[in-house]
Design an enzyme around this catalytic site. Sequence first.
Site, PDB file in Angstrom:
ATOM      1  N   GLY A 157      -7.401 -71.913  -3.511  1.00 29.28           N
ATOM      2  CA  GLY A 157      -6.250 -71.008  -3.440  1.00 29.28           C
ATOM      3  C   GLY A 157      -5.250 -71.264  -2.329  1.00 29.28           C
ATOM      4  O   GLY A 157      -4.088 -70.885  -2.438  1.00 29.28           O
ATOM      5  N   ASP A 166      -9.672 -60.229   1.230  1.00 29.43           N
ATOM      6  CA  ASP A 166      -9.815 -58.988   0.468  1.00 29.43           C
ATOM      7  C   ASP A 166     -10.883 -58.135   1.166  1.00 29.43           C
ATOM      8  O   ASP A 166     -10.580 -57.380   2.080  1.00 29.43           O
ATOM      9  CB  ASP A 166     -10.179 -59.381  -0.977  1.00 29.43           C
ATOM     10  CG  ASP A 166     -10.203 -58.226  -1.944  1.00 29.43           C
ATOM     11  OD1 ASP A 166      -9.962 -57.098  -1.535  1.00 29.43           O
ATOM     12  OD2 ASP A 166     -10.470 -58.459  -3.142  1.00 29.43           O
ATOM     13  N   VAL A 213      -3.351 -60.462  -7.001  1.00 29.86           N
ATOM     14  CA  VAL A 213      -2.204 -61.358  -6.878  1.00 29.86           C
ATOM     15  C   VAL A 213      -2.503 -62.750  -7.426  1.00 29.86           C
ATOM     16  O   VAL A 213      -3.650 -63.195  -7.436  1.00 29.86           O
ATOM     17  CB  VAL A 213      -1.729 -61.460  -5.405  1.00 29.86           C
ATOM     18  CG1 VAL A 213      -1.109 -60.147  -4.956  1.00 29.86           C
ATOM     19  CG2 VAL A 213      -2.858 -61.886  -4.479  1.00 29.86           C
TER      20      VAL A 213
HETATM   21  P1  IMP Z   1     -13.102 -61.522  -0.081  1.00 30.75           P
HETATM   22  O1  IMP Z   1     -14.324 -62.338   0.162  1.00 30.75           O
HETATM   23  O2  IMP Z   1     -13.411 -60.235  -0.799  1.00 30.75           O
HETATM   24  O3  IMP Z   1     -12.288 -61.302   1.157  1.00 30.75           O
HETATM   25  O4  IMP Z   1     -12.246 -62.314  -1.129  1.00 30.75           O
HETATM   26  C1  IMP Z   1     -11.499 -63.402  -0.742  1.00 30.75           C
HETATM   27  C2  IMP Z   1     -11.410 -64.445  -1.816  1.00 30.75           C
HETATM   28  O5  IMP Z   1     -11.287 -63.867  -3.109  1.00 30.75           O
HETATM   29  C3  IMP Z   1     -10.142 -65.226  -1.576  1.00 30.75           C
HETATM   30  O6  IMP Z   1     -10.476 -66.461  -0.992  1.00 30.75           O
HETATM   31  C4  IMP Z   1      -9.530 -65.380  -2.930  1.00 30.75           C
HETATM   32  O7  IMP Z   1      -9.836 -66.658  -3.435  1.00 30.75           O
HETATM   33  C5  IMP Z   1     -10.180 -64.334  -3.790  1.00 30.75           C
HETATM   34  N1  IMP Z   1      -9.262 -63.207  -4.021  1.00 30.75           N
HETATM   35  C6  IMP Z   1      -9.239 -62.006  -3.408  1.00 30.75           C
HETATM   36  N2  IMP Z   1      -8.258 -61.240  -3.880  1.00 30.75           N
HETATM   37  C7  IMP Z   1      -7.627 -61.992  -4.790  1.00 30.75           C
HETATM   38  C8  IMP Z   1      -6.489 -61.767  -5.627  1.00 30.75           C
HETATM   39  O8  IMP Z   1      -5.832 -60.707  -5.611  1.00 30.75           O
HETATM   40  N3  IMP Z   1      -6.124 -62.794  -6.430  1.00 30.75           N
HETATM   41  C9  IMP Z   1      -6.797 -63.970  -6.495  1.00 30.75           C
HETATM   42  N4  IMP Z   1      -7.862 -64.230  -5.731  1.00 30.75           N
HETATM   43  C10 IMP Z   1      -8.263 -63.246  -4.886  1.00 30.75           C
HETATM   44 MG    MG Z   2      -9.771 -68.285  -1.613  1.00 32.11          MG
END
Ligand code: IMP
Ligand code: MG
Length: 180
Positions: free
Chosen positions: A47, A106, A156
């Site tokens: 990403g 996130d 997003v």
């Molecule tokens: P976390 O571990 O919950 O912080 O999620 C982070 C990972 O989830 C990021 O590296 C993104 O690849 C993916 N992610 C989180 N939110 C989104 C989004 O809204 N769109 C696409 N990928 C997301």
């Molecule tokens: Mg990511």
Amino acid sequence: MTDELLKQEPKILIPEVRLQARVAEIAQEINHDFRGREIVAVCVLKGSFIFFTDLIRHLDMPLSCEFLGVSSYPNRKVTSGEVKLTLDVGDVLENKHVIVFEDVVDSGLTLSFIMNTLRARKPASLKSCSLLVKTESLQTDVEVDYTGFKIGKEFVVGYGIDYAGKFRGLPYVGYLENSH
Ligand code: IMP
Ligand code: MG
């Protein structure tokens, strides 16, 4: 493809000009903080790849680029809480100044996992930079040293960020409606 979300045209959340302006600003902050030092810039795949390549072109210091692969929740919009290393950095990080570039924070679980993994390699310093931070969703106390934009809980896509592998090529950050 039966998924309705894949047929949507994403609504614009952050237009291309704002992205480009903010990316240049973050780079100036990093140039200021790391003046005279060499850094290892770590791109978290997939990403972050567009954000990363845009940003490093504004950096002034000598740098090397490393790529890290993690998979948290493939093809899903909710976190499984499980993070796996799918590609490790190729270089030794010990005594180096390391900055990790992520697309979206996130819950913070992914970045937290990455920072813990890299901290164990004993870098001289370790900082994090995320284009987007979903401040209302954070579940960890992981620190984001450089934040592009604070956003809400919307899902997003674009500017490298995908849904089910799609939408990465959009020049703006958009969101998919009814996606949470
Ligand atoms: P976390 O571990 O919950 O912080 O999620 C982070 C990972 O989830 C990021 O590296 C993104 O690849 C993916 N992610 C989180 N939110 C989104 C989004 O809204 N769109 C696409 N990928 C997301
Ligand atoms: Mg990511």
